[in-house]
Design a protein around this motif. Structure first.
Motif: not given
Length: 397
Positions: A376-393
């Motif tokens: 998710g960090y890599a995709a966001f750094d690459g300019g993904a037009a998304q907001k990444f929400v982590i679902d830990p469980h």
């Protein structure tokens, strides 16, 4: 509870994050008990552009820092002195750590609490120079001053149905709203938002909630501009070779807006054919150029005191070349700093629960597992037009 396992997203140097075993949180602050705190089972925890600055190596963040300041969770343990938050409550955690007791907290300025950071005013979870608080990109996290800080959702079932909207209350929705509010957005305003990342998109939706007649969002990422257009904004491609005033005039018929918001911050690039050239003050200078005389600029975008990756020696120490004389001559107002998230959370929660603010759709939420956080960090750094929400469980599936 300390027998539970826990894992979190850990910063391991420029460009690198790992998911690692970390200590299970305790109701403790250093060597003393934290009787006013709670332990949360994290339901959602988001990747923020501010996290990305650290991971790129553009701050003095220490290796080993557990990241994450956008936290929504379920209370699983309460300290002895917690009266009004109960085990089982689903809560939003404002990203500002705030005591509720100091003079700044008492006047509502929870972003500059005087008691939660030994180095300067203001604390935050999992963030450089903000008090050393353990971040919430993890399975479990401890939150102090629970009765004061936590926003309890009124209905658990409803909260889970709207969790991908409500998760934005911890930071980016209040931050975007604060930027617009402090910029003076009012019914009928024309507004320029610099940046179509998640904070910029949240600001754009906030401007609409405040009654703006036209919201212009500028960026160089066409997919992010399309995201802004998807809910009624004007997308402005900043790769065009024209002055900012000319670009604004092409949309409005006049070369200025009523107010502006900088949702980019210090890692800003010049517009036009020099768009790959970094210039930390370019957004601030652009907003001074295009905002009406006497207008206001909200600056929720991050600026730092130390930037190890800056291209100049001055910028490495937070010194940037603003055309401040232009702003002075136009009698403009600038509002800077982190957002006091608590100031806006309840109102924005109500807008979400009553279907007035589909913020998750506006920022294009993408849920990922804790193990996929590095991707998710890599995709966001690459300019993904998304907001990444982590679902830990894995509870959202």
């Amino acid at each position: 509870m300390s027998s539970h396992a826990n894992r979190g997203v850990v910063y391991r140097g420029a460009g690198k994050v790992n998911v690692e075993s970390i200590p299970f949180p305790e109701l403790a602050l250093g060597n003393r008990q934290c009787h006013h705190g709670v332990i949360l089972k994290v339901l959602t925890t988001n990747i923020c552009g501010s996290d990305q600055h650290m991971v790129r190596g553009r701050t003095t963040a220490p290796e080993g820092l557990v990241l994450g300041h956008e936290i929504t969770g379920e209370v699983i343990e309460c300290g002895r002195d917690v009266e009004f938050v109960k085990k089982g409550d689903i809560v939003s955690v404002p990203f500002n750590v705030a005591c509720g007791r100091c003079r700044t907290c008492k006047r509502g300025d929870t972003h500059i609490c005087l008691n939660v950071n030994g180095d300067r005013a203001g604390g935050a979870y999992g963030y450089v120079d903000m008090g050393g608080w353990v971040g919430g990109q993890a399975e479990y996290v401890m939150v102090p001053y629970a009765d004061f800080q936590l926003l309890v959702f009124p209905d658990k079932e409803q909260a889970m149905e709207k969790i991908l909207d409500l998760t934005m209350l911890s930071d980016i929705f209040p931050t975007g709203f604060h930027g617009c509010y402090m910029a003076g957005v009012r019914p009928g305003s024309t507004v320029y938002i610099a940046g179509a990342g998640p904070v910029g998109l949240a600001a754009a939706m906030s401007a609409q909630l405040l009654g703006a007649s036209c919201v212009i969002v500028g960026d160089m990422n066409e997919k992010r501009l399309d995201q802004a257009r998807s809910f009624g904004c004007e997308g402005l491609d900043l790769k065009q070779d024209a002055s900012m005033s000319e670009l604004i005039e092409g949309i409005l018929g006049v070369p200025e807006v009523d107010c502006a918001v900088d949702a980019v911050g210090f890692e800003a690039n010049c517009h036009g054919h020099n768009h790959s050239h970094e210039q930390p003050a370019t957004v601030l200078n652009a907003t001074m150029e295009i905002t009406q005389p006497g207008g206001q600029v909200g600056i929720p975008g991050l600026y730092v005191t130390e930037d190890p990756g800056a291209s100049t020696e001055e910028a490495r120490h937070g010194n940037i070349s603003m055309k401040f004389g232009l702003g002075w001559a136009k009698a403009m107002s600038f509002h800077t700093g982190q957002t006091p998230a608590m100031r806006y959370q309840r109102q924005l929660m109500q807008a979400i629960l009553r279907d007035r603010a589909p913020i998750g759709k506006a920022v294009n939420v993408q849920t990922i597992s804790l193990d996929d956080a590095p991707k998710g960090y890599a995709a966001f750094d690459g300019g993904a037009a998304q907001k990444f929400v982590i679902d830990p469980h894995g509870q959202l599936a």
